[in-house]
Design a protein around this motif. Structure first.
Motif, mmCIF file in Angstrom:
data_model
loop_
_atom_site.group_PDB
_atom_site.id
_atom_site.type_symbol
_atom_site.label_atom_id
_atom_site.label_comp_id
_atom_site.label_asym_id
_atom_site.label_seq_id
_atom_site.Cartn_x
_atom_site.Cartn_y
_atom_site.Cartn_z
ATOM 1 N N SER A 158 0.826 -1.203 0.000
ATOM 2 C CA SER A 158 0.000 0.000 0.000
ATOM 3 C C SER A 158 0.861 1.254 0.000
ATOM 4 C CB SER A 158 -0.933 -0.007 1.217
ATOM 5 O OG SER A 158 -1.740 1.141 1.215
ATOM 6 N N THR B 150 0.910 4.206 -2.761
ATOM 7 C CA THR B 150 0.762 5.649 -2.572
ATOM 8 C C THR B 150 1.986 6.397 -3.108
ATOM 9 O OG1 THR B 150 1.563 5.541 -0.290
ATOM 10 C CG2 THR B 150 -0.832 5.461 -0.616
ATOM 11 N N GLY C 147 -12.598 10.522 -5.961
ATOM 12 C CA GLY C 147 -11.795 10.121 -4.802
ATOM 13 C C GLY C 147 -12.666 9.858 -3.582
ATOM 14 N N TYR D 254 -14.478 6.593 -4.023
ATOM 15 C CA TYR D 254 -13.574 5.455 -3.847
ATOM 16 C C TYR D 254 -13.309 5.186 -2.367
ATOM 17 C CZ TYR D 254 -9.686 2.247 -4.415
ATOM 18 O OH TYR D 254 -8.879 1.155 -4.345
ATOM 19 N N LEU D 255 -13.091 6.235 -1.580
ATOM 20 C CA LEU D 255 -12.896 6.052 -0.141
ATOM 21 C C LEU D 255 -14.129 5.425 0.503
ATOM 22 C CD1 LEU D 255 -11.054 9.338 0.902
ATOM 23 C CD2 LEU D 255 -10.130 7.020 0.911
ATOM 24 N N LEU E 96 -14.244 1.774 -0.429
ATOM 25 C CA LEU E 96 -13.328 0.992 0.393
ATOM 26 C C LEU E 96 -13.900 0.780 1.790
ATOM 27 C CD1 LEU E 96 -9.822 2.509 -0.503
ATOM 28 C CD2 LEU E 96 -10.744 0.294 -1.197
ATOM 29 N N GLN F 119 -4.797 -0.444 -4.620
ATOM 30 C CA GLN F 119 -5.631 0.395 -3.756
ATOM 31 C C GLN F 119 -4.867 1.651 -3.359
ATOM 32 O OE1 GLN F 119 -7.030 -1.936 -0.443
ATOM 33 N NE2 GLN F 119 -8.762 -2.726 -1.589
ATOM 34 N N THR G 235 -6.056 5.352 -4.438
ATOM 35 C CA THR G 235 -6.354 6.302 -3.369
ATOM 36 C C THR G 235 -5.553 7.590 -3.544
ATOM 37 O OG1 THR G 235 -6.881 4.512 -1.835
ATOM 38 C CG2 THR G 235 -6.321 6.636 -0.865
ATOM 39 N N GLU G 236 -4.287 7.474 -3.884
ATOM 40 C CA GLU G 236 -3.441 8.664 -4.025
ATOM 41 C C GLU G 236 -3.742 9.423 -5.310
ATOM 42 O OE1 GLU G 236 -0.651 11.241 -2.333
ATOM 43 O OE2 GLU G 236 -1.745 9.557 -1.508
ATOM 44 N N ASN H 218 -6.832 11.649 -5.172
ATOM 45 C CA ASN H 218 -6.832 12.660 -4.120
ATOM 46 C C ASN H 218 -6.468 14.017 -4.724
ATOM 47 O OD1 ASN H 218 -6.518 14.278 -1.891
ATOM 48 N ND2 ASN H 218 -5.180 12.871 -0.802
ATOM 49 N N MET I 183 -13.043 5.370 6.819
ATOM 50 C CA MET I 183 -12.896 5.610 5.373
ATOM 51 C C MET I 183 -14.139 6.303 4.813
ATOM 52 S SD MET I 183 -9.921 4.481 4.476
ATOM 53 C CE MET I 183 -9.739 3.765 2.867
ATOM 54 N N GLY J 73 -14.234 9.954 3.135
ATOM 55 C CA GLY J 73 -14.833 10.176 1.821
ATOM 56 C C GLY J 73 -15.932 11.216 1.871
#
Length: 173
Positions: A3, A7, A40, A43-44, A47, A79, A83-84, A87, A160, A164
Motif C-alpha cells: 500500500s 501511494t 476520490g 472510492y474512499l 473501500l 488500492q 487512493t493517491e 486525491n 474511510m 470520503g
C-alpha cells in the motif's frame, strides 16, 4: 508495504502531472477538480463499505491468516495507487508547494520540479513504511483474534466512509 508503494506511485503521478502542467488545469477548472474530488470521495466510501461488509463475513475471520486468493483480490498496491491518484488535494499540494522552491532563473524547471516532488513523495512513503514496521505488535493482535480483526475492519471502514464524506463535502479553494 504494498500500500505504501502504491501511494508512492500515485504520488509520483501527481508530481509528473504537476510538472507537466496538468495540475494547473485541475486547479483552474472547477469541473475537473470536482470530478477528481468526487471520484476520490466515492472510492474512499467504496473501500469503507467493502471493509464493513468483509468484517460481517463470519468465514473471512477464522483464526488462520487469510488465503492468498483473498489477499490478491484486494491488491493493496493498486488500492494505494488509486487512493493517491484520486486525491485532488495531493495535486493541489504539489501545485502550490513545490513551485515555491523552484528557481526559474537557473532553468530546467521541469527537472527541479520532478526532483523536489520526488523528495516529498519519498519522505511521505518513508513515514508510511516506518508506521508499517512499528505495527508488528498490532499485527500479532490482529492475527490472534478474529473478533479484534472484525471490529478493527468495521471501525476502519467507518473512518474511510467519514473521510470520503468529508472530502465530498469540504469546500474547494
Amino acid at each position: 508495504m504494498l500500500s505504501a508503494l502504491g501511494t508512492f506511485l500515485g504520488g509520483m503521478v501527481h508530481v509528473l502531472a504537476a510538472a507537466l502542467g496538468v495540475s494547473v488545469i485541475l486547479a483552474r477548472s472547477a469541473l475537473a477538480f470536482s470530478t477528481v474530488k468526487y471520484a476520490g470521495a466515492a472510492y474512499l466510501c467504496f473501500l469503507g463499505v467493502t471493509m464493513i461488509l468483509d468484517a460481517r463475513k463470519q468465514d473471512s475471520f477464522s483464526d488462520d491468516l487469510p488465503a492468498t486468493a483473498d489477499v490478491a483480490a484486494r491488491n493493496p498496491l493498486w488500492q494505494g495507487v488509486a487512493t493517491e491518484v484520486l486525491n485532488p488535494k495531493t495535486a493541489l499540494f504539489f501545485l502550490s508547494f513545490i513551485p515555491q522552491f523552484v528557481n526559474r532563473g537557473t532553468g530546467r524547471v521541469f527537472f527541479q520540479f520532478v526532483m523536489l516532488g520526488t523528495i516529498s513523495v519519498v519522505l511521505n512513503t518513508s513515514a508510511d513504511l516506518i508506521v508499517v514496521l512499528l505495527a508488528g505488535p498490532l499485527g500479532k493482535k490482529l492475527r490472534s483474534s478474529a473478533v479484534f480483526r472484525r471490529r478493527q475492519r468495521t471501525v476502519t471502514g467507518f473512518i474511510m466512509i467519514g473521510l470520503g464524506t468529508y472530502l465530498a463535502t469540504s469546500e474547494s479553494e
